[in-house]
Design a protein around this motif. Structure first.
Motif, mmCIF file in Angstrom:
data_model
loop_
_atom_site.group_PDB
_atom_site.id
_atom_site.type_symbol
_atom_site.label_atom_id
_atom_site.label_comp_id
_atom_site.label_asym_id
_atom_site.label_seq_id
_atom_site.Cartn_x
_atom_site.Cartn_y
_atom_site.Cartn_z
ATOM 1 N N ARG A 7 0.835 -1.200 0.000
ATOM 2 C CA ARG A 7 0.000 0.000 0.000
ATOM 3 C C ARG A 7 0.872 1.253 0.000
ATOM 4 O O ARG A 7 1.880 1.326 0.718
ATOM 5 C CB ARG A 7 -0.883 -0.014 1.254
ATOM 6 C CG ARG A 7 -1.794 1.167 1.426
ATOM 7 C CD ARG A 7 -2.464 1.149 2.788
ATOM 8 N NE ARG A 7 -3.447 0.107 2.916
ATOM 9 C CZ ARG A 7 -4.718 0.214 2.503
ATOM 10 N NH1 ARG A 7 -5.133 1.330 1.913
ATOM 11 N NH2 ARG A 7 -5.561 -0.772 2.670
ATOM 12 N N GLY A 8 0.484 2.247 -0.789
ATOM 13 C CA GLY A 8 1.153 3.540 -0.749
ATOM 14 C C GLY A 8 2.653 3.434 -0.954
ATOM 15 O O GLY A 8 3.134 2.805 -1.901
ATOM 16 N N LYS A 9 3.415 4.033 -0.064
ATOM 17 C CA LYS A 9 4.873 4.081 -0.219
ATOM 18 C C LYS A 9 5.522 2.700 -0.135
ATOM 19 O O LYS A 9 6.670 2.528 -0.559
ATOM 20 C CB LYS A 9 5.485 5.006 0.835
ATOM 21 C CG LYS A 9 5.335 4.523 2.264
ATOM 22 C CD LYS A 9 5.991 5.497 3.246
ATOM 23 C CE LYS A 9 5.886 4.982 4.687
ATOM 24 N NZ LYS A 9 6.509 5.935 5.635
ATOM 25 N N GLU A 10 4.791 1.708 0.387
ATOM 26 C CA GLU A 10 5.332 0.349 0.427
ATOM 27 C C GLU A 10 5.649 -0.174 -0.973
ATOM 28 O O GLU A 10 6.509 -1.048 -1.130
ATOM 29 C CB GLU A 10 4.340 -0.602 1.103
ATOM 30 C CG GLU A 10 4.111 -0.331 2.575
ATOM 31 C CD GLU A 10 2.980 -1.173 3.161
ATOM 32 O OE1 GLU A 10 2.846 -1.195 4.396
ATOM 33 O OE2 GLU A 10 2.230 -1.788 2.376
ATOM 34 N N ALA A 49 -8.345 5.371 -1.016
ATOM 35 C CA ALA A 49 -7.135 5.222 -0.200
ATOM 36 C C ALA A 49 -7.454 4.744 1.212
ATOM 37 O O ALA A 49 -6.626 4.070 1.840
ATOM 38 C CB ALA A 49 -6.385 6.544 -0.144
ATOM 39 N N ASP A 107 0.553 8.409 -3.118
ATOM 40 C CA ASP A 107 0.888 9.376 -2.066
ATOM 41 C C ASP A 107 -0.180 9.440 -0.985
ATOM 42 O O ASP A 107 0.110 9.818 0.157
ATOM 43 C CB ASP A 107 1.124 10.758 -2.675
ATOM 44 C CG ASP A 107 2.397 10.830 -3.512
ATOM 45 O OD1 ASP A 107 3.242 9.911 -3.403
ATOM 46 O OD2 ASP A 107 2.533 11.796 -4.284
ATOM 47 N N LYS A 108 -1.417 9.067 -1.331
ATOM 48 C CA LYS A 108 -2.502 9.063 -0.343
ATOM 49 C C LYS A 108 -2.673 7.692 0.320
ATOM 50 O O LYS A 108 -3.621 7.464 1.062
ATOM 51 C CB LYS A 108 -3.824 9.485 -0.999
ATOM 52 C CG LYS A 108 -3.868 10.944 -1.445
ATOM 53 C CD LYS A 108 -3.820 11.896 -0.261
ATOM 54 C CE LYS A 108 -3.971 13.346 -0.721
ATOM 55 N NZ LYS A 108 -3.931 14.295 0.413
ATOM 56 N N ASN A 109 -1.764 6.752 0.006
ATOM 57 C CA ASN A 109 -1.705 5.445 0.679
ATOM 58 C C ASN A 109 -2.693 4.426 0.129
ATOM 59 O O ASN A 109 -3.094 3.478 0.833
ATOM 60 C CB ASN A 109 -1.906 5.587 2.193
ATOM 61 C CG ASN A 109 -1.230 4.471 2.967
ATOM 62 O OD1 ASN A 109 -0.139 4.024 2.591
ATOM 63 N ND2 ASN A 109 -1.853 4.013 4.038
#
Length: 410
Positions: A23-26, A282, A310-312
């Motif tokens: 998820r997101g930055k992961e 998100a 960016d919003k996960n």
């Protein structure tokens, strides 16, 4: 039977935490092993390590300095269809829009007319040829939708072909019932009647024969409304079919809120998103599947990958392979487009096309990352300077071998 792949320059694990998705930055977290080997046993990943600690095996594959990564997972296709639509492509080049062509009886209805007259055997032979090509391009699991029949008999015909492909090919295949792809000509003035037929006739028969894993709806102006979509989602749930939906391709109609309320596995397209749509998605566990091949071919906006990440949100990539709006099933191209058209990093794009793609068809427990116990569906590349070279050098094949269940696919 043990097979050792050795002389690997870099294993792109994608994940090493047994996550169902990233998820997101992961998405940008990208574990690797340099100067590596990998052991396959009984079609699954048994072990891996660094050079000098290789185990004994029954056979060996020399990677010759290539990289190893999971096969692509294409979670959105319309692979079973009859005939192509390059005539409509030419019309668009002469100035007509996709919507104008559809209003003249083209588009989905054109494909439906062709499919109804095709035999099951003809459809199978054509789809099998396409699937064989896609596996050689690195796709190791795929979803196939109906939607070009628009009658009970023809929708079931498509899904039977997809099931036959699953029986005869070595990769996992999931199927989605998309009777709600368009309103057939005979129901153009009776939308309620067609929705009733989907719910009361098509869904029960398809569920009884176990022909579909999911139910899908094309929610868009001129197609199915949010209210009609919700009725079909609920009817699918009653038949134990989760939903994967076509939404926000040309307009934002409030569909995202409805889809997440009903725990849709994925919402696909997402070319037109409001800030509220992004926030709702998100905050959910529904996967946002982006289809940049469709944006390229139709010259419409690309999905807001950067904003979603960016919003996960949970973001996946797929081809939308179909004869009208995305006539390519090449996931390598999709990964490239995601980087230079949607501003995803190479690591994010590769993760979205593997682990998150697998999650979008509920296969991430067995596919999508190089972790012990997962299927050995793998891409062995030619020697490359870095993972970034894969999307950077677009339009070229960087695949030396595709391995399905640990065996080189010929």
């Amino acid at each position: 039977m043990k097979t050792l792949i050795h002389n690997i320059s870099l294993i792109l694990h994608i994940d090493q935490h047994n996550r169902k998705h990233k998820r997101g930055k992961e998405l940008g977290e990208f574990p690797t092993t340099e100067n590596a080997w990998l052991l396959v046993e009984d079609g699954k990943i048994a072990d891996y390590g660094t050079a000098g600690s290789e185990p004994v095996a029954d056979e060996k594959i020399d990677a010759k300095g290539g990289m190893l990564l999971p096969t692509w997972v294409d979670s959105h296709t319309h692979l079973v269809y009859a005939g192509t639509r390059e005539d409509e492509f030419a019309k668009r080049l002469h100035g007509m829009t996709y919507e104008q062509i559809a209003n003249e009886g083209g588009g989905i209805l054109n494909s439906a007319r062709k499919l109804r007259s095709a035999s099951e055997e003809e459809l199978y032979e054509a789809a099998a040829g396409r699937l064989d090509e896609l596996i050689k391009l690195g796709t190791g699991a795929i979803e196939i939708k109906s939607g070009y029949g628009l009658t009970t008999e023809s929708e079931m015909k498509i899904l039977r072909v997809a099931r036959k492909l699953a029986e005869n090919f070595p990769i996992p295949i999931k199927t989605s019932f998309l009777g709600a792809h368009a309103f057939p000509e005979e129901f153009k003035d009776n939308h309620a009647g067609y929705v009733k037929q989907i719910i009361e006739e098509m869904l029960p028969k398809i569920a009884d024969e176990k022909l579909a894993d999911y139910v899908d709806v094309f929610c868009e102006k001129g197609y199915f409304s949010t209210e009609e979509m919700e009725k079909i989602i609920v009817a699918g749930k009653e038949k134990s079919l989760k939903s994967k939906l076509h939404v926000n391709q040309f307009n934002s109609l409030g569909a995202i809120k409805i889809c997440t309320k009903h725990d849709a596995v994925s919402v696909d397209h997402l070319e037109v998103m409001t800030d509220e749509d992004v926030a709702i998605l998100a905050a959910s566990d529904t996967i946002g599947t982006l289809l940049p091949g469709c944006s390229l071919f139709l010259e419409i906006p690309y999905g807001p990958a950067r904003q979603l990440i960016d919003k996960n949100a949970i973001v996946a990539l797929a081809t939308d392979y179909n004869p009208g709006s995305s006539p390519s099933g090449n996931m390598n191209l999709v990964v490239s487009l995601a980087t230079f058209k949607m501003k995803m990093t190479p690591e994010e794009a590769i993760s979205a096309a593997t682990l998150n793609g697998a999650a979008a068809i509920e296969l991430s427990d067995e596919l999508g990352s190089i972790e012990k116990g997962k299927r050995a569906n793998l891409i062995l590349t030619k020697p490359l300077s870095s993972p970034s070279f894969l999307p950077y050098n677009f339009g070229h094949s960087h695949i030396e071998h595709v391995l399905i269940n640990g065996k080189i696919y010929e």
